[in-house]
Design a protein around this motif. Structure first.
Motif, PDB file in Angstrom:
ATOM      1  N   GLU A  90      22.103  -1.067  47.702  1.00  0.00           N
ATOM      2  CA  GLU A  90      23.063  -2.016  48.270  1.00  0.00           C
ATOM      3  C   GLU A  90      24.495  -1.619  47.917  1.00  0.00           C
ATOM      4  N   LYS A  91      24.702  -1.125  46.705  1.00  0.00           N
ATOM      5  CA  LYS A  91      26.050  -0.783  46.264  1.00  0.00           C
ATOM      6  C   LYS A  91      26.498   0.585  46.761  1.00  0.00           C
ATOM      7  N   TYR A  92      25.608   1.569  46.679  1.00  0.00           N
ATOM      8  CA  TYR A  92      26.016   2.946  46.961  1.00  0.00           C
ATOM      9  C   TYR A  92      25.448   3.523  48.260  1.00  0.00           C
ATOM     10  N   GLY A  93      24.317   2.989  48.713  1.00  0.00           N
ATOM     11  CA  GLY A  93      23.732   3.471  49.961  1.00  0.00           C
ATOM     12  C   GLY A  93      22.843   4.685  49.829  1.00  0.00           C
ATOM     13  N   SER A  94      22.750   5.270  48.640  1.00  0.00           N
ATOM     14  CA  SER A  94      21.901   6.458  48.461  1.00  0.00           C
ATOM     15  C   SER A  94      21.531   6.616  46.999  1.00  0.00           C
ATOM     16  N   ILE A  95      20.477   7.397  46.785  1.00  0.00           N
ATOM     17  CA  ILE A  95      20.102   7.860  45.446  1.00  0.00           C
ATOM     18  C   ILE A  95      19.952   9.363  45.565  1.00  0.00           C
ATOM     19  N   ASP A  96      20.766  10.103  44.843  1.00  0.00           N
ATOM     20  CA  ASP A  96      20.819  11.553  45.021  1.00  0.00           C
ATOM     21  C   ASP A  96      20.343  12.337  43.804  1.00  0.00           C
ATOM     22  N   VAL A  97      20.491  11.757  42.627  1.00  0.00           N
ATOM     23  CA  VAL A  97      20.108  12.436  41.386  1.00  0.00           C
ATOM     24  C   VAL A  97      19.403  11.432  40.481  1.00  0.00           C
ATOM     25  N   LEU A  98      18.296  11.858  39.901  1.00  0.00           N
ATOM     26  CA  LEU A  98      17.580  11.041  38.923  1.00  0.00           C
ATOM     27  C   LEU A  98      17.385  11.867  37.663  1.00  0.00           C
ATOM     28  N   VAL A  99      17.864  11.354  36.548  1.00  0.00           N
ATOM     29  CA  VAL A  99      17.644  12.002  35.258  1.00  0.00           C
ATOM     30  C   VAL A  99      16.660  11.146  34.465  1.00  0.00           C
ATOM     31  N   ASN A 100      15.433  11.632  34.361  1.00  0.00           N
ATOM     32  CA  ASN A 100      14.396  10.921  33.604  1.00  0.00           C
ATOM     33  C   ASN A 100      14.548  11.254  32.125  1.00  0.00           C
ATOM     34  N   ASN A 101      15.417  10.486  31.473  1.00  0.00           N
ATOM     35  CA  ASN A 101      15.783  10.758  30.095  1.00  0.00           C
ATOM     36  C   ASN A 101      15.112   9.805  29.096  1.00  0.00           C
ATOM     37  N   ALA A 102      14.696   8.630  29.546  1.00  0.00           N
ATOM     38  CA  ALA A 102      14.111   7.638  28.637  1.00  0.00           C
ATOM     39  C   ALA A 102      12.846   8.186  27.973  1.00  0.00           C
ATOM     40  N   ALA A 103      12.769   8.026  26.663  1.00  0.00           N
ATOM     41  CA  ALA A 103      11.599   8.528  25.935  1.00  0.00           C
ATOM     42  C   ALA A 103      11.553   7.900  24.549  1.00  0.00           C
ATOM     43  N   ILE A 104      10.359   7.902  23.989  1.00  0.00           N
ATOM     44  CA  ILE A 104      10.140   7.460  22.610  1.00  0.00           C
ATOM     45  C   ILE A 104       9.881   8.683  21.749  1.00  0.00           C
ATOM     46  N   ASN A 105      10.594   8.751  20.648  1.00  0.00           N
ATOM     47  CA  ASN A 105      10.347   9.766  19.626  1.00  0.00           C
ATOM     48  C   ASN A 105      10.088   9.002  18.332  1.00  0.00           C
ATOM     49  N   ASP A 106       8.918   9.162  17.755  1.00  0.00           N
ATOM     50  CA  ASP A 106       8.466   8.300  16.663  1.00  0.00           C
ATOM     51  C   ASP A 106       9.487   8.095  15.548  1.00  0.00           C
ATOM     52  N   MET A 107       9.681   6.842  15.210  1.00  0.00           N
ATOM     53  CA  MET A 107      10.452   6.442  14.034  1.00  0.00           C
ATOM     54  C   MET A 107       9.578   5.458  13.259  1.00  0.00           C
ATOM     55  N   PHE A 108       9.455   5.668  11.978  1.00  0.00           N
ATOM     56  CA  PHE A 108       8.606   4.808  11.160  1.00  0.00           C
ATOM     57  C   PHE A 108       9.476   3.852  10.356  1.00  0.00           C
ATOM     58  N   GLU A 109       9.211   2.548  10.531  1.00  0.00           N
ATOM     59  CA  GLU A 109      10.046   1.522   9.914  1.00  0.00           C
ATOM     60  C   GLU A 109      10.088   1.641   8.397  1.00  0.00           C
ATOM     61  N   ASN A 110       8.978   1.965   7.810  1.00  0.00           N
ATOM     62  CA  ASN A 110       8.907   2.094   6.350  1.00  0.00           C
ATOM     63  C   ASN A 110       8.857   3.579   5.989  1.00  0.00           C
ATOM     64  N   PRO A 111       9.963   4.148   5.474  1.00  0.00           N
ATOM     65  CA  PRO A 111       9.977   5.570   5.121  1.00  0.00           C
ATOM     66  C   PRO A 111       8.886   5.961   4.141  1.00  0.00           C
ATOM     67  N   LEU A 112       8.484   5.016   3.312  1.00  0.00           N
ATOM     68  CA  LEU A 112       7.453   5.311   2.319  1.00  0.00           C
ATOM     69  C   LEU A 112       6.090   5.540   2.975  1.00  0.00           C
ATOM     70  N   MET A 113       5.930   5.020   4.193  1.00  0.00           N
ATOM     71  CA  MET A 113       4.660   5.170   4.913  1.00  0.00           C
ATOM     72  C   MET A 113       4.708   6.282   5.952  1.00  0.00           C
ATOM     73  N   ALA A 114       5.868   6.896   6.119  1.00  0.00           N
ATOM     74  CA  ALA A 114       6.045   7.869   7.199  1.00  0.00           C
ATOM     75  C   ALA A 114       5.065   9.036   7.101  1.00  0.00           C
TER      76      ALA A 114
END
Length: 279
Positions: A90-114
């Motif tokens: 509606e705003k731009y009228g087209s989609i020309d480029v998609l960068v699939n950047n979203a990702a999970i890279n493990d982080m452990f809340e408790n460093p002692l348990m990592a």
């Protein structure tokens, strides 16, 4: 005949221009995602800053300039993606480029348990499933919903962000401190999902090539971001260029893949890792 020779009026900078193009970046408020947005905006694109963190996404879009927008986006939720697609068109009228950047890279809340939790023998099933949802299903859904618009238009560029760990197994030794103590292990989900992204890229490039949609992978190396000194030293010792990446080290490669500068490139994996995977 080479296009640059046959058409002298076509300047090299024009090949890298994204003026008039609309580019979506998922996971846009992360360390590399922000730099991706900045690079695409500098190349002239209308940038859709997409992230589950809505306030941060809108804030970054405001920093980039008034023609850019920030949207709340859950890459694992088709309804969220369809809503975003409608807003963007509606705003731009087209989609020309998609960068699939979203990702999970493990982080452990408790460093002692990592160390214990990151070991393959103990790695939580729920963590593996969550990574598959975001890192693989998210790329699939975004490509399907946003990429279909490109296929209908007969042009577009999809850039899937993978990793060196999508190509080689993690060297667990670099996570050992100066005393030889293993602080944690690189867990199985990130390499597994990034390897899947590489082959999904090849599938989609072959599937949509005749539609004019190019699909490539950008595989970055490790970015320096406040890690332990022993890790940085270990990483550098395995890298021919002798340093970890800075967040802006991938901007040129991203604009290259998004623009007509890579017009005859699809199904490829562009590795930008300081030589990490060369030895």
């Amino acid at each position: 005949m080479n296009q640059l020779i046959s058409n002298p009026s076509l300047a090299v900078p024009q090949l890298f221009s994204l003026a008039g193009k609309t580019a979506i970046v998922t996971g846009a408020t992360g360390l590399i995602g922000q730099k991706d947005c900045e690079a695409l905006a500098a190349a002239g694109a209308n940038v859709v800053v997409a992230d589950v963190l809505e306030l941060q996404a809108k804030g970054l879009a405001n920093q980039l300039g008034e023609k850019h927008i920030g949207l709340k986006l859950d890459v694992t939720n088709p309804n969220s993606l369809e809503k975003a697609k409608a807003t963007i068109l509606e705003k731009y009228g087209s989609i020309d480029v998609l960068v699939n950047n979203a990702a999970i890279n493990d982080m452990f809340e408790n460093p002692l348990m990592a160390k214990e939790l990151s070991a393959f023998e103990n790695y939580p099933l729920e963590s593996f499933r969550k990574s598959l949802e975001v890192n693989v299903l998210g790329v699939f859904l975004c490509s399907q919903i946003f990429g279909s618009v490109m296929a209908e238009a007969g042009a577009g560029s999809i850039i899937n962000i993978a990793s060196t760990y999508g190509m080689v197994g993690p060297d667990q030794q670099i996570y050992r401190d100066e005393n030889g103590e293993q602080s944690f292990f690189k867990s199985p989900s990130y390499p597994t999902t990034k390897g899947a992204v590489l082959n999904f890229t090849r599938f989609l490039a072959a599937y949509w090539g005749h539609k004019g949609v190019r699909v490539n992978t950008l595989s970055p190396g490790g970015v320096e971001n406040g890690q332990n000194e022993f890790f940085i030293k270990n990483y550098i010792n395995k890298t021919p260029l002798g340093r970890m990446a800075q967040p802006n080290d991938y901007q040129g490669a991203l604009v290259f893949l998004a623009s007509d500068a890579s017009a005859y490139m699809t199904g490829a994996n562009l590795v930008v890792d300081g030589g990490w995977t060369s030895i």
